[in-house]
Motif scaffolding. Structure first.
Motif, PDB file in Angstrom:
ATOM      1  N   PHE A  63       1.327  -1.797   5.860  1.00 24.84           N
ATOM      2  CA  PHE A  63       1.764  -2.799   4.896  1.00 24.84           C
ATOM      3  C   PHE A  63       2.353  -2.090   3.685  1.00 24.84           C
ATOM      4  O   PHE A  63       1.745  -1.984   2.624  1.00 24.84           O
ATOM      5  CB  PHE A  63       0.578  -3.684   4.488  1.00 24.84           C
ATOM      6  CG  PHE A  63       0.979  -4.846   3.627  1.00 24.84           C
ATOM      7  CD1 PHE A  63       1.770  -5.860   4.141  1.00 24.84           C
ATOM      8  CD2 PHE A  63       0.570  -4.927   2.307  1.00 24.84           C
ATOM      9  CE1 PHE A  63       2.139  -6.933   3.349  1.00 24.84           C
ATOM     10  CE2 PHE A  63       0.928  -5.999   1.508  1.00 24.84           C
ATOM     11  CZ  PHE A  63       1.719  -7.004   2.035  1.00 24.84           C
TER      12      PHE A  63
ATOM     13  N   CYS B 217      -5.747  -4.667   2.519  1.00 27.92           N
ATOM     14  CA  CYS B 217      -4.578  -5.480   2.832  1.00 27.92           C
ATOM     15  C   CYS B 217      -4.743  -6.338   4.082  1.00 27.92           C
ATOM     16  O   CYS B 217      -3.784  -6.990   4.514  1.00 27.92           O
ATOM     17  CB  CYS B 217      -3.346  -4.582   2.995  1.00 27.92           C
ATOM     18  SG  CYS B 217      -3.500  -3.380   4.343  1.00 27.92           S
TER      19      CYS B 217
ATOM     20  N   CYS C 157      -2.300   3.364   4.209  1.00 28.03           N
ATOM     21  CA  CYS C 157      -2.279   2.169   5.047  1.00 28.03           C
ATOM     22  C   CYS C 157      -2.281   2.502   6.533  1.00 28.03           C
ATOM     23  O   CYS C 157      -2.573   1.642   7.361  1.00 28.03           O
ATOM     24  CB  CYS C 157      -1.060   1.306   4.706  1.00 28.03           C
ATOM     25  SG  CYS C 157      -1.308  -0.441   5.088  1.00 28.03           S
TER      26      CYS C 157
ATOM     27  N   HIS D  70      -5.641   1.842   7.061  1.00 28.67           N
ATOM     28  CA  HIS D  70      -5.974   0.430   6.875  1.00 28.67           C
ATOM     29  C   HIS D  70      -5.752  -0.384   8.147  1.00 28.67           C
ATOM     30  O   HIS D  70      -6.537  -1.274   8.481  1.00 28.67           O
ATOM     31  CB  HIS D  70      -5.132  -0.180   5.747  1.00 28.67           C
ATOM     32  CG  HIS D  70      -5.452   0.365   4.394  1.00 28.67           C
ATOM     33  ND1 HIS D  70      -4.694   0.089   3.270  1.00 28.67           N
ATOM     34  CD2 HIS D  70      -6.460   1.191   3.965  1.00 28.67           C
ATOM     35  CE1 HIS D  70      -5.222   0.701   2.228  1.00 28.67           C
ATOM     36  NE2 HIS D  70      -6.281   1.386   2.622  1.00 28.67           N
TER      37      HIS D  70
ATOM     38  N   CYS E 246       0.840  -1.203   0.000  1.00 33.20           N
ATOM     39  CA  CYS E 246       0.000   0.000   0.000  1.00 33.20           C
ATOM     40  C   CYS E 246       0.873   1.249   0.000  1.00 33.20           C
ATOM     41  O   CYS E 246       2.085   1.179   0.198  1.00 33.20           O
ATOM     42  CB  CYS E 246      -0.902   0.029   1.235  1.00 33.20           C
ATOM     43  SG  CYS E 246      -1.932  -1.443   1.462  1.00 33.20           S
TER      44      CYS E 246
ATOM     45  N   LEU F  20      -4.125 -10.136   3.542  1.00 33.74           N
ATOM     46  CA  LEU F  20      -2.728 -10.322   3.162  1.00 33.74           C
ATOM     47  C   LEU F  20      -1.810 -10.203   4.377  1.00 33.74           C
ATOM     48  O   LEU F  20      -0.896 -11.002   4.580  1.00 33.74           O
ATOM     49  CB  LEU F  20      -2.357  -9.270   2.112  1.00 33.74           C
ATOM     50  CG  LEU F  20      -1.138  -9.558   1.232  1.00 33.74           C
ATOM     51  CD1 LEU F  20      -1.305 -10.877   0.492  1.00 33.74           C
ATOM     52  CD2 LEU F  20      -0.940  -8.425   0.233  1.00 33.74           C
ATOM     53  N   ARG F  21      -2.079  -9.178   5.214  1.00 37.37           N
ATOM     54  CA  ARG F  21      -1.273  -8.999   6.427  1.00 37.37           C
ATOM     55  C   ARG F  21      -1.412 -10.192   7.364  1.00 37.37           C
ATOM     56  O   ARG F  21      -0.443 -10.632   7.982  1.00 37.37           O
ATOM     57  CB  ARG F  21      -1.677  -7.715   7.142  1.00 37.37           C
ATOM     58  CG  ARG F  21      -1.134  -6.452   6.473  1.00 37.37           C
ATOM     59  CD  ARG F  21      -1.380  -5.188   7.288  1.00 37.37           C
ATOM     60  NE  ARG F  21      -2.743  -4.709   7.127  1.00 37.37           N
ATOM     61  CZ  ARG F  21      -3.643  -4.622   8.100  1.00 37.37           C
ATOM     62  NH1 ARG F  21      -3.336  -5.029   9.313  1.00 37.37           N
ATOM     63  NH2 ARG F  21      -4.847  -4.162   7.863  1.00 37.37           N
TER      64      ARG F  21
END
Length: 477
Positions: free
Chosen positions: A432, A417, A406, A409, A401, A420-421
């Protein structure tokens, strides 16, 4: 390196290499740099001990000569060296290598008895005193090299013996008293006239093409006659003990230090002259103290990484010391690696460091990396090695990102994300984004997650980071 070459091995006083609390003096910095330049160019330097130590060195060499010359002309079967690498930390007492015409008496505290078992045979005298003297010198030299490489203080303590040894401990380091080609020794007659140096035909062992390389961290060598040759940076064989003073000794780095510094310090490739047709060299006696790592430890380059040095793939993984000592090591590539930066040094070794500092400022390659940049490079390395490996195994393509986006986020459960994280184990509270773009505090959290033990080995580096930089974007550094 042309133009910056030292004309001969550097001579450095040991007393000038002993550190003190507080800021380093100009004399200390100059002595460390001179030592390091000599090691880079010759893989050796001359260390000058205290003048009062000259009598002890001389007496030990005289005692060694008497000891070997009273030995029988033919070695007994139980004294023949087997070259068993598994015994590298257990050698003690008298043994013989007939192929090299060499007799050795190894003194290893904790294993070699200090009192002779046979009343008719006395070992060389003063071994305990020489061991203590050269052992302390080797540790001081190792710390000086560490200072030059910008490592923390005493970085090799964990792999060295206790001082003093604890109850029932056996020393890993060893003091070897050697006699080369004693005239009355008739155990072998194998030799070759192999080369001509400066118009003089000299004799070396027939195995000299293999080169002698100590597997030590640091070796200190002293002999009663010249005859030690070391290969320099240009591939030439240089006689290094031709003009030693009574309190001087040769210092050489070994293979263990080469491994622990990721190849930045080349070990000394040596050969010993055992005969000279224009000057009798037979019966040459020498002392060799070898500072060795402990068998139950590992050689790793974590300290080099912490200091911001690049570590190539073959040095990435820790190597158990016992395995390292038993393994053969080809020497043909040892001179095609990193080396210390080259400096021109003032003729006088005393006084101000200003000329040297000016030269360093004019050469950007000689400047140590600032802590913030080292932190950034370490984070990038971990991304490449650790995080990318996790992503590849899970079949995840990393799409980072933007930093500002982020930061929102990570406060939301439903964000682009989030999954994914979670899958990749990204540290909580860290945006991220590519580690290059993380603020310093976030970089630290990233490294603590993916590099176990990182905080413990980077205390010095963290303390150097200005707290005011913590919120700065590393791309602005």
């Amino acid at each position: 390196m042309a133009g910056n070459d030292l004309p001969s091995l550097a001579r450095v006083k040991l007393s000038d290499l002993i550190p003190s609390e507080g800021l380093p003096s100009d004399l200390y910095k100059l002595s460390v740099s001179t030592l390091s330049q000599s090691l880079a160019q010759y893989s050796a330097a001359i260390i000058q001990l205290c003048p009062t130590d000259a009598a002890l060195l001389r007496a030990s060499l005289e005692s060694a000569r008497l000891y070997f010359h009273q030995r029988p002309s033919y070695p007994s079967a139980d004294t023949i060296q087997t070259n068993d690498s598994r015994e590298w930390c257990k050698t003690s007492g008298y043994y013989v290598d007939p192929q090299l015409w060499q007799e050795t008496y190894d003194f290893r505290p904790g294993l070699t008895p200090t009192e002779p078992e046979n009343e008719m045979e006395f070992p060389p005298s003063g071994l305990s005193d020489i061991f203590a003297l050269l052992g302390k010198a080797a540790r001081d030299i190792l710390d000086a090299i560490s200072f030059y490489l910008n490592l923390r203080s005493s970085p090799f303590t964990e792999i060295l013996d206790n001082v003093p040894l604890r109850n029932r401990e056996i020393s890993s380091s060893v003091l070897s008293i050697c006699c080369h080609a004693r005239p009355s020794f008739q155990g072998a007659q194998h030799h070759n006239l192999t080369t001509q140096e400066d118009g003089q035909l000299v004799m070396f062992s027939e195995h000299e093409h293999e080169h002698q390389v100590d597997k030590s961290l640091i070796s200190l060598l002293k002999s009663d006659k010249a005859g030690l040759y070391i290969r320099d940076f240009h591939g030439r064989w240089v006689l290094v003990d031709g003009d030693l003073g009574p309190q001087e000794a040769i210092v050489c780095p070994g293979l263990a230090l080469y491994q622990a510094t990721a190849g930045y310090i080349s070990p000394a490739l040596m050969r010993t002259e055992i005969g000279n047709l224009q000057g009798n060299m037979f019966g040459r006696c020498s002392l060799a103290f070898k500072l060795m790592p402990k068998a139950m430890t590992s050689l790793n380059c974590s300290e080099m990484r912490a200091a911001g040095h690049g570590v190539e793939p073959q040095f990435q993984l820790p190597v158990p010391v016992d395995d390292f000592m038993q393994r053969s090591h080809p020497t043909d590539q040892l001179f095609n690696r990193h080396n210390f930066p080259s400096f021109n040094f003032p003729a006088a070794q005393e006084g101000s460091m200003k000329p040297l500092l000016r030269r360093r400022k004019s050469n950007a390659r000689c400047k140590p990396l600032p802590p913030s940049k080292r932190l950034r490079l370490e984070a990038q390395r971990v991304l490449k090695e650790r995080v990318q490996d996790i992503a590849d195994k899970k079949g995840i393509k990393l799409r980072f990102c933007a930093l500002k986006e982020c930061e929102n986020h990570i406060r939301s459960l439903d964000s682009p994300c989030a999954n994914l994280r979670l899958e990749i184990g990204w540290p909580p509270g860290v945006p991220f984004v590519h580690p290059h773009d993380l603020p310093n505090k976030a970089k630290i959290g990233f490294l603590e997650t993916y590099e176990p033990g990182w905080t413990a080995t980077h205390d010095m580096e963290l303390s150097l980071i200005d707290p005011g930089q913590s919120s700065q974007h590393s791309g602005e550094l």
